[in-house]
Enzyme design. Structure first.
Site, PDB file in Angstrom:
ATOM      1  N   SER A 187     -84.431 -67.910   8.392  1.00 23.16           N
ATOM      2  CA  SER A 187     -85.479 -68.905   8.649  1.00 23.16           C
ATOM      3  C   SER A 187     -86.240 -68.631   9.940  1.00 23.16           C
ATOM      4  O   SER A 187     -85.709 -68.048  10.879  1.00 23.16           O
ATOM      5  CB  SER A 187     -84.877 -70.310   8.668  1.00 23.16           C
ATOM      6  OG  SER A 187     -83.809 -70.391   9.568  1.00 23.16           O
ATOM      7  N   LYS A 212     -79.032 -67.146   8.316  1.00 19.72           N
ATOM      8  CA  LYS A 212     -79.341 -66.717   9.686  1.00 19.72           C
ATOM      9  C   LYS A 212     -80.504 -67.582  10.175  1.00 19.72           C
ATOM     10  O   LYS A 212     -81.657 -67.365   9.815  1.00 19.72           O
ATOM     11  CB  LYS A 212     -79.722 -65.229   9.645  1.00 19.72           C
ATOM     12  CG  LYS A 212     -80.563 -64.710  10.785  1.00 19.72           C
ATOM     13  CD  LYS A 212     -79.841 -64.697  12.099  1.00 19.72           C
ATOM     14  CE  LYS A 212     -80.796 -64.367  13.232  1.00 19.72           C
ATOM     15  NZ  LYS A 212     -81.438 -65.556  13.824  1.00 19.72           N
ATOM     16  N   GLY A 265     -90.838 -65.767   7.760  1.00 15.52           N
ATOM     17  CA  GLY A 265     -90.956 -65.262   9.125  1.00 15.52           C
ATOM     18  C   GLY A 265     -92.073 -64.246   9.169  1.00 15.52           C
ATOM     19  O   GLY A 265     -92.984 -64.273   8.328  1.00 15.52           O
ATOM     20  N   SER A 266     -91.998 -63.333  10.108  1.00 15.52           N
ATOM     21  CA  SER A 266     -93.134 -62.425  10.278  1.00 15.52           C
ATOM     22  C   SER A 266     -93.122 -61.307   9.221  1.00 15.52           C
ATOM     23  O   SER A 266     -92.076 -60.960   8.661  1.00 15.52           O
ATOM     24  CB  SER A 266     -93.097 -61.808  11.675  1.00 15.52           C
ATOM     25  OG  SER A 266     -91.945 -61.018  11.802  1.00 15.52           O
ATOM     26  N   THR A 267     -94.287 -60.757   9.006  1.00 17.22           N
ATOM     27  CA  THR A 267     -94.445 -59.661   8.041  1.00 17.22           C
ATOM     28  C   THR A 267     -93.609 -58.460   8.481  1.00 17.22           C
ATOM     29  O   THR A 267     -92.967 -57.804   7.652  1.00 17.22           O
ATOM     30  CB  THR A 267     -95.944 -59.293   7.951  1.00 17.22           C
ATOM     31  OG1 THR A 267     -96.652 -60.483   7.566  1.00 17.22           O
ATOM     32  CG2 THR A 267     -96.216 -58.211   6.933  1.00 17.22           C
ATOM     33  N   GLU A 293     -91.977 -65.317   2.543  1.00 17.39           N
ATOM     34  CA  GLU A 293     -93.271 -65.877   2.941  1.00 17.39           C
ATOM     35  C   GLU A 293     -93.489 -65.443   4.375  1.00 17.39           C
ATOM     36  O   GLU A 293     -92.658 -65.725   5.242  1.00 17.39           O
ATOM     37  CB  GLU A 293     -93.256 -67.405   2.811  1.00 17.39           C
ATOM     38  CG  GLU A 293     -93.171 -67.884   1.362  1.00 17.39           C
ATOM     39  CD  GLU A 293     -94.268 -67.336   0.468  1.00 17.39           C
ATOM     40  OE1 GLU A 293     -95.375 -67.061   0.962  1.00 17.39           O
ATOM     41  OE2 GLU A 293     -94.014 -67.140  -0.736  1.00 17.39           O
ATOM     42  N   CYS A 327     -97.896 -70.913   9.963  1.00 18.05           N
ATOM     43  CA  CYS A 327     -98.362 -69.723   9.251  1.00 18.05           C
ATOM     44  C   CYS A 327     -99.734 -69.995   8.649  1.00 18.05           C
ATOM     45  O   CYS A 327    -100.526 -69.094   8.443  1.00 18.05           O
ATOM     46  CB  CYS A 327     -97.377 -69.353   8.163  1.00 18.05           C
ATOM     47  SG  CYS A 327     -96.987 -70.748   7.115  1.00 18.05           S
TER      48      CYS A 327
HETATM   49  P1  NAD Z   1     -89.576 -63.646  12.984  1.00 17.51           P
HETATM   50  O1  NAD Z   1     -89.892 -62.657  11.927  1.00 17.51           O
HETATM   51  O2  NAD Z   1     -89.568 -63.191  14.379  1.00 17.51           O
HETATM   52  O3  NAD Z   1     -88.127 -64.246  12.721  1.00 17.51           O
HETATM   53  C1  NAD Z   1     -87.793 -64.849  11.482  1.00 17.51           C
HETATM   54  C2  NAD Z   1     -86.290 -64.789  11.323  1.00 17.51           C
HETATM   55  O4  NAD Z   1     -85.918 -63.431  11.076  1.00 17.51           O
HETATM   56  C3  NAD Z   1     -85.498 -65.228  12.558  1.00 17.51           C
HETATM   57  O5  NAD Z   1     -84.381 -65.994  12.148  1.00 17.51           O
HETATM   58  C4  NAD Z   1     -85.059 -63.903  13.139  1.00 17.51           C
HETATM   59  O6  NAD Z   1     -83.899 -64.004  13.930  1.00 17.51           O
HETATM   60  C5  NAD Z   1     -84.796 -63.121  11.882  1.00 17.51           C
HETATM   61  N1  NAD Z   1     -84.717 -61.666  12.043  1.00 17.51           N
HETATM   62  C6  NAD Z   1     -85.389 -60.880  12.895  1.00 17.51           C
HETATM   63  N2  NAD Z   1     -85.036 -59.592  12.712  1.00 17.51           N
HETATM   64  C7  NAD Z   1     -84.137 -59.564  11.711  1.00 17.51           C
HETATM   65  C8  NAD Z   1     -83.406 -58.536  11.039  1.00 17.51           C
HETATM   66  N3  NAD Z   1     -83.534 -57.257  11.381  1.00 17.51           N
HETATM   67  N4  NAD Z   1     -82.566 -58.885  10.038  1.00 17.51           N
HETATM   68  C9  NAD Z   1     -82.433 -60.173   9.685  1.00 17.51           C
HETATM   69  N5  NAD Z   1     -83.091 -61.190  10.275  1.00 17.51           N
HETATM   70  C10 NAD Z   1     -83.932 -60.890  11.275  1.00 17.51           C
HETATM   71  O7  NAD Z   1     -90.561 -64.899  12.772  1.00 17.51           O
HETATM   72  P2  NAD Z   1     -90.694 -66.223  13.672  1.00 17.51           P
HETATM   73  O8  NAD Z   1     -91.319 -65.855  14.983  1.00 17.51           O
HETATM   74  O9  NAD Z   1     -89.441 -67.001  13.693  1.00 17.51           O
HETATM   75  O10 NAD Z   1     -91.740 -67.054  12.809  1.00 17.51           O
HETATM   76  C11 NAD Z   1     -93.109 -66.850  12.902  1.00 17.51           C
HETATM   77  C12 NAD Z   1     -93.629 -66.041  11.745  1.00 17.51           C
HETATM   78  O11 NAD Z   1     -93.260 -66.682  10.531  1.00 17.51           O
HETATM   79  C13 NAD Z   1     -95.136 -65.930  11.709  1.00 17.51           C
HETATM   80  O12 NAD Z   1     -95.508 -64.620  11.374  1.00 17.51           O
HETATM   81  C14 NAD Z   1     -95.534 -66.904  10.603  1.00 17.51           C
HETATM   82  O13 NAD Z   1     -96.770 -66.619   9.995  1.00 17.51           O
HETATM   83  C15 NAD Z   1     -94.390 -66.779   9.670  1.00 17.51           C
HETATM   84  N6  NAD Z   1     -94.253 -67.961   8.801  1.00 17.51           N
HETATM   85  C16 NAD Z   1     -94.696 -67.856   7.514  1.00 17.51           C
HETATM   86  C17 NAD Z   1     -94.628 -68.955   6.669  1.00 17.51           C
HETATM   87  C18 NAD Z   1     -95.129 -68.867   5.262  1.00 17.51           C
HETATM   88  O14 NAD Z   1     -94.846 -69.757   4.463  1.00 17.51           O
HETATM   89  N7  NAD Z   1     -95.867 -67.830   4.902  1.00 17.51           N
HETATM   90  C19 NAD Z   1     -94.110 -70.164   7.138  1.00 17.51           C
HETATM   91  C20 NAD Z   1     -93.658 -70.224   8.459  1.00 17.51           C
HETATM   92  C21 NAD Z   1     -93.725 -69.106   9.284  1.00 17.51           C
END
Ligand code: NAD
Length: 542
Positions: A187, A212, A265-267, A293, A327
């Site tokens: 998440s 996670k 999370g992020s792309t 997403e 997002c």
């Molecule tokens: P992030 O990608 O930094 O982190 C998301 C999650 O991934 C975190 O829990 C992080 O600890 C985990 N993570 C990171 N590296 C990992 C790995 N190697 N293996 C497993 N898990 C790992 O994103 P963030 O900063 O928490 O959120 C912001 C991003 O989320 C923005 O890009 C936003 O656009 C996107 N987002 C998209 C939507 C959607 O519905 N499209 C909704 C909310 C947020």
């Protein structure tokens, strides 16, 4: 034996509380903010229902006052991740076999607990830990979380009801099996409702998860776990594993029983997960389902028939609510020259009226961004714009991280439609405006479509219906959620199923049955009533 057929009709969306001065909900929220601010809790791992304290800890702080510690949390070790997988696999044996009605009642109970007993706990945790203002916390932590829980039961019932017909000599069924294995849920920090739904949509369909959570939203995530438990979620169905994403991901993604990933999370992170799964594909029992997403570069596109004040309101709300950390936040706008000056005047007035500060002062519209690395990243884009000949900062532009991570709502005006801040996701309170010649509507639509790798949300503002229809067609693939005369954020469960394609994800539409369908692996069962006794075709006489 329970042989009732349940029909879960579409629920109503949870009503949004207003927190008006003098209201009971405001008093209760303020008391809860005070309570959570004056304590420091300890957040363990929760695996198989057991709390585990590894002793390797870090702090959860308030983004608007980063010296203020809300909690310490324990980080997972390798053996904890392995235990979480084992626990998810074991819990699944019982969980997948109970009637889905029993699972549905846990979802409904969790929703009711959040609606009544824990509304202010979850809202206050989201305000203090993730720095949402009262309204943003209410629509996320309370309303959207509740909506996901209740609507998913309805969506599941729609799926289970979908059965093949009878044949001439046979009866056919679809058994909606849960996936064979466990699901890895990952998440983001920015939505409590997403953290909840990434797990509960999956477990509603009979799966179990290794979760996670994002480190910067651990306070609300931990309260969610406690609420799920009180609602009756059996031990091991959701295993809560805070810690290093890279370490946890590495173990989970190489496990043979990985059946799916439910990610937001992020792309960049999703691309990494996808690549790792691809490289390991021969080693899994089944092909893992990948649902993600991801990022966005969401737009507002105006036609010259748009109303300037409506457009300006959408631009500032769409870009600056929750400091642009949605997002779906608008972060680029295309405005025709003939209405630009008037629109700009309204935008500047509105931005000047936005108060910035502590979440506990409900007059503040803008609060802090999530953490220092995010602050530095956003400020680097502002600095870039400040130093560029192709851009001018027309509002905001300043940040201060001495006490909290505060950044003014910032408007950049550029003459280059491919300016860096028109293309890249910034995830902060920064909106870039591009002005086009009124007679270049069609060309500018094409520009909008081809400017960014993302395709999450977007809006068209126009009073001219033909202009709306043209934009809708030209931008068909530019957004998975497209709005007419509205800001491109604020999707509601059951009303606007959410998700985008291109670099924005797999578009599996959270808040609809399409998402839940990804968490089942249907088995077709054909029962022949009278089995044949001869192999020959009818036309074979001898
Ligand atoms: P992030 O990608 O930094 O982190 C998301 C999650 O991934 C975190 O829990 C992080 O600890 C985990 N993570 C990171 N590296 C990992 C790995 N190697 N293996 C497993 N898990 C790992 O994103 P963030 O900063 O928490 O959120 C912001 C991003 O989320 C923005 O890009 C936003 O656009 C996107 N987002 C998209 C939507 C959607 O519905 N499209 C909704 C909310 C947020």
């Amino acid at each position: 034996m329970n042989n009732a057929i349940f029909d879960f009709t579409k629920p109503e969306n949870e009503p949004v509380q207003t927190y008006l001065p003098g209201s009971n909900e405001r008093t209760l929220l303020m008391e809860e903010l005070e309570r959570q601010s004056s304590q420091q809790i300890e957040i363990p791992l929760i695996i198989g229902g057991k709390e585990i304290k590894t002793g390797n800890t870090a702090n959860v702080v308030m983004p608007h006052d980063h010296k203020h510690i809300l909690a310490t949390f324990h980080k997972a070790r390798k053996e904890d991740v392995e235990l979480a997988i084992e626990s998810a696999m074991k819990a699944k044996e019982l969980w997948m076999d109970i009637s889905w009605i029993e699972r549905a009642s846990i979802m409904y109970k969790a929703a009711d607990l959040i609606s009544k007993k824990y509304r202010y706990v979850l809202n206050a945790a989201t305000m203090l830990g993730q720095n949402k203002n009262a309204y943003q916390a209410e629509i996320d932590a309370a309303c959207e979380t509740i909506d996901f829980l209740r609507f998913n039961v309805h969506f599941a019932s729609e799926i289970f009801n979908n059965q093949p017909g009878l044949g001439e000599n046979n009866i056919n069924r679809l058994e909606y099996r849960s996936l064979e294995g466990f699901v890895f849920t990952v998440s983001p920090f920015n939505f409590t409702a997403i953290a909840s739904n990434l797990n509960t949509s999956v477990v509603m369909m009979g799966n179990t998860t290794v979760w996670k959570p994002a480190t910067t939203s651990l306070l609300s995530s931990y309260y969610l776990m406690k609420i799920f438990k009180e609602a009756g979620m059996p031990d091991g169905v959701i295993n809560f594993v805070p810690g290093s994403g890279a370490m946890i991901g590495d173990i989970v993604l190489h496990h043979r029983d990985l059946a799916g990933i439910h990610f937001t999370g992020s792309t960049a992170t999703f691309n990494h997960l996808w690549k790792t799964v691809g490289n390991n594909v021969a080693n899994y029992k089944s092909y893992p389902k990948l649902v993600g997403e991801t990022g966005g570069k969401d737009f507002i596109f105006a036609h010259n028939s748009a109303d300037p004040i409506e457009l300006a309101t959408a631009i500032v709300s769409g870009a600056f609510e929750y400091q642009g950390q949605k997002c779906s936040a608008a972060s680029r706008a295309y405005i025709p020259k003939s209405i630009f000056e008037e629109t700009k005047k309204h935008i500047i007035e509105k931005v000047a009226a936005m108060k910035i500060g502590d979440v506990a002062d409900l007059d503040n519209f803008i609060n802090a961004v999530i953490d220092e690395s995010s602050f530095d990243n956003i400020m680097s884009y502002i600095k870039y714009a400040n130093e560029s000949a192709d851009a001018e900062i027309i509002a905001g532009g300043n940040g201060d991280k001495s006490k909290g991570y505060f950044i003014e709502p910032t408007l950049i005006l550029t003459t280059d439609p491919h300016f860096k801040t028109m293309e890249e996701e910034i995830f902060g309170p920064v909106m870039t405006l591009y002005v086009y010649e009124d007679d270049k509507f069609d060309e500018t639509l094409e520009l909008c479509d081809s400017t960014s790798p993302y395709a999450l949300t977007g809006s068209i503002f126009a009073r001219d219906k033909y202009a709306i229809v043209k934009a809708c067609k030209a931008l068909r693939y530019a957004a998975g959620n497209f709005y007419y005369n509205d800001k491109p954020s604020g999707a509601m469960v059951g009303q606007q199923p959410f998700g985008g394609a291109r670099g924005s994800g797999t578009n599996d539409k959270a808040g609809s049955s399409l998402n839940l369908l990804r968490w089942v692996s249907p088995r077709t069962i054909k029962e022949t009533l009278i089995s044949p006794t001869d192999f020959k075709y009818g036309y074979m006489v001898d």
